[in-house]
Structure formats: C-alpha cells, structure tokens
Design an enzyme around this catalytic site. Structure first.
Site, short mmCIF file in Angstrom:
data_model
loop_
_atom_site.label_atom_id
_atom_site.label_comp_id
_atom_site.label_asym_id
_atom_site.label_seq_id
_atom_site.Cartn_x
_atom_site.Cartn_y
_atom_site.Cartn_z
CG ASP A 95 52.40 0.83 17.77
OD1 ASP A 95 53.47 1.46 17.69
OD2 ASP A 95 51.28 1.39 17.75
NE ARG A 113 46.44 4.43 -5.77
CZ ARG A 113 46.34 3.53 -6.75
NH1 ARG A 113 46.88 2.33 -6.62
NH2 ARG A 113 45.71 3.82 -7.87
#
Ligand SMILES: *Cc1c(COP(=O)(O)O)cnc(C)c1O
Length: 397
Positions: free
Chosen positions: A172, A48
């Site tokens: 974005d 992770r």
C-alpha cells in the site's frame, strides 16, 4: 512511445487526451453502455467492464508506477478488498503490524470470515517476516512508511524473501505516492493506493488504484474488478486524473514544508519525540534514504508529559483538525482519539501509539504560516500547563 521523465508522464503519460476530438483533457464519458457495430468488435461494451475516462486514469497510474496494468476503484478500501479477493479460504498472509486501521477492520470483520488467515509482524524485522511464513502463505502485505509511526521497511529485502518463498509482495503506497516511492521497481508484485490522499490531492475525491507488475496478475485483478464491480465512476476518474497532473508540483512543496516543520519541531522543547523518516537520528533513516525520493510529508510527534494534545490541535487556525492526509491543506489529528480510536487502548499502546501522539500531514501553505500556527499550538498547551501548575485550573488529564 517516447521515453518520458516522471513529471512529464503526469501530463502526457497514459491516455492524456481524447482520441475522438483531440481535447487536451479526457472527457467525462457518462455512459453506461456503448453501441456495438459488430458483435464482439467494440472497444467498450458496458461501463463497469470498461469506461474511457476510467481507462485514462488507469493507464496513467500504471505508467507512473512502472507496471503493466492499472485499475481504478471506488475507494482505497475497495481496491484492497479486490486484491484480497484473488485468494481463497485457507490462504495465509504475513501483514505489517502498523497498517491502515481500515485494512485491519477489513481483515478482522470480513476477510477472516472467508477463511483467510493473517500473521501480523513488524515488517522491518526481516527475521520475523521469514519466521511468519508457513506452507499456506501466499503473500506479504505491508505499508511503508506506516501510519502513524512512519516506520520504514526495506522493500527490496522483503521482496527478496517473498521471491525466495514464491510469495507475492503487495504494498500500500498511499503515504508516498509514486513521486516519492515506486515499489514495483524494487521487486514488488502489486502496488495499491488510496487515491483519496496524495494522488487526488485536493480532498475532493474518494478513490483507489491498483497496479500490477505483469499482465498475468493484471488479468486476475481486471477479472475481479469487473466481477466485484467496485469501480471508480467516470466523474471521479476525471477528477482524480485532474488532481494527478499536479502531483510533482504538490509533492515538491509538501516535501520542502515537511522538512521545515521537522526542523522547527526538533528545536521545540515541548516536543518529546518526533517520528519522521527524514530524521537522521531515526533508526529507519538509511533505508528511507535508499528507497524513497524525499521522505514524504507525514510527521508524527509526541508532546512532553503534562501537555494536552487536544488543546494543541484545537488551538490551531491554519492547520485543519481532520482525519485523512495527503491534501493540499495541512491536516492534523490525534490517532488515539480519531483514526486509531477503534483499536483497543492496550493493543494501541503495545504498538507504540501513545495517547499524546499527534499526526500531521504537512500541506503546501506558506511555511511561515504553518510554523506560526504550530507556535500558536505550543503556546496554548504551555499556557494551559502553567495555569494548572499555578492552581488556576484543574488538570484535565
Ligand atoms: C485512507 C487509506 C486507505 C483507505 O482508502 P479509502 O480511499 O479511504 O478507502 C488505505 N490505506 C491507507 C494507507 C490509507 O491512508
């Protein structure tokens, strides 16, 4: 490190081979944990926190966008959520009025509950952007070109306003990919992507990417990526990097086909309006030309009154009726019924998204087949309209 052009970076940038074996493709390191020879001296400890396959795609996107640090997430939405997790209750954001529907959903159903507040503006209107800034504002968040109306915001102008007010600018960049547009070079602080679109490119992976301008911001995102844990898995990381290798080849074909489709639609009487940043008559054309390399491969258009968009999209045989975009194959959809169906009709119409609007993600098929398919669609709506006019069938409208 030697200097490389963008297209060379796609293959040789970031981490492009396996340091352990010299393999020219970074392997899929399916391991959750790593042996520690001495405590605290190892490069990896737990997947992770860090995984060599994910590292490779993260290094690559950082280099492509020209940033300091790259991060890969389980989806574009996870990337957006992690970026907003930098902030706290009471913080305010100026946000584009035509951003991805899922971003609005995240804001409305999640982020507002945590006390973040938002003012929605058309970010092309620089005065409106400035007027929306309050003492609590922390960032300006936008998309350009937008979805589905492909409105183009002047990135450097907005970044300048943000700097003046000591705010972050977050973009974005999904609709352009770094091949077409690199916002960090225009003064933006954080760029993010749904890698499920052009970067992956093959409609076979869901992923998200974030790149920061500097390492101070990178440390924050890295901390949150590990703390929140919505990471991109090793297999998906590999698939994404594999897809990104051909980004330039794909984008060249996408851009050329989009231009051909635009020229075709321009001469089609059944089309009432076209939304494409590469249209010289588009009010945003000059800004698009200034900041984009090519005009992207998304085109939206409206049919003339009385022509049924559903009939149009359902009669296509090459262009796939589906949500999503940025795939090798052309994808078409009706925002009002599909991607933007969750927005109340009134709000949607107010934002300029008509029921007749069709959004097309132009793929890399042979142009002749795309144009023939569009002709098929136009034929079907015209025949249907003729039948209605001749009383053969009742109008479906
Ligand atoms: C698809 C998309 C997202 C969301 O990405 P997912 O990978 O589907 O979570 C965000 N922004 C834009 C512009 C998109 O098109």
């Amino acid at each position: 490190m030697i200097q490389m052009e963008f297209e060379t970076k796609l293959l040789h940038g970031g981490i492009s081979e396996d340091s352990a074996t010299g393999a020219t493709s970074v392997p899929i390191y399916m391991a959750s944990t790593f042996r520690q020879k001495k405590i605290g001296e190892n490069k990896y400890e737990y997947s992770r926190t860090g995984n060599p396959t994910r590292d490779a795609v993260e290094a690559l996107i950082a280099e492509l966008e020209g940033g300091s640090d790259g991060f890969a997430f389980a989806s574009g939405s996870a990337a957006i959520n992690t970026v907003f997790s930098m902030f706290q209750a009471g913080d305010h954001f100026v946000i584009g009025d035509d951003v991805y529907g899922g971003t609005f959903r995240l804001i409305d159903s999640v982020l507002k509950r945590f006390g973040l507040t938002f003012t929605v503006v058309d970010t092309r209107d620089l005065e409106a952007v400035t007027a929306a800034i309050t003492p609590a504002t922390k960032a300006i968040y936008l998309e350009t070109p937008t979805n589905p109306l492909l409105r183009v915001t002047d990135i450097s102008a907005v970044a300048e306003i943000a700097h003046h007010h000591e705010l972050l600018t977050i973009i974005d960049n999904t609709f352009s990919s770094p091949y077409v547009q690199r916002p960090l070079e225009l003064g933006v602080d954080i760029v993010l992507h749904s890698a499920s679109k052009y970067l992956g490119g093959h409609s076979d992976v869901i992923g998200g990417l974030v790149v920061t301008k500097d390492h101070a911001l990178g440390e924050k995102i890295g901390y949150l990526q590990n703390a929140i844990g919505s990471i991109l898995a090793p297999q998906e990381s590999w698939l994404l990097q594999r897809g990104m290798k051909t980004l330039a080849l794909r984008m060249r074909a996408h851009l050329a086909n989009a231009e051909a489709v635009f020229n075709f639609l321009k001469n089609e009487p059944a089309v009432a309006k076209i939304y494409y940043p590469g249209d010289p008559d588009n009010p945003d054309y000059a800004v698009a030309k200034k900041q984009m390399h090519g005009f992207g491969a998304m085109i939206s258009f409206e049919l003339q009154d009385g022509l049924n968009p559903e009939t149009f999209v359902e009669n296509l045989q090459v262009i796939t009726l589906a949500e999503s975009l940025g795939a090798l194959e052309s994808l078409i959809e009706i925002p009002a019924l599909m991607t933007h169906g969750a927005i109340p009709r009134e709000t949607r119409l107010k934002n300029g998204i008509k029921d007749e609007l069709i959004r097309l993600s132009v793929g890399v098929e042979d142009q002749r087949d795309l144009l023939a398919d569009l002709t098929r669609g136009f034929q079907s709506v015209k025949e249907q309209a003729d039948d209605v006019a001749n009383g053969k069938v009742h109008s479906q409208a």
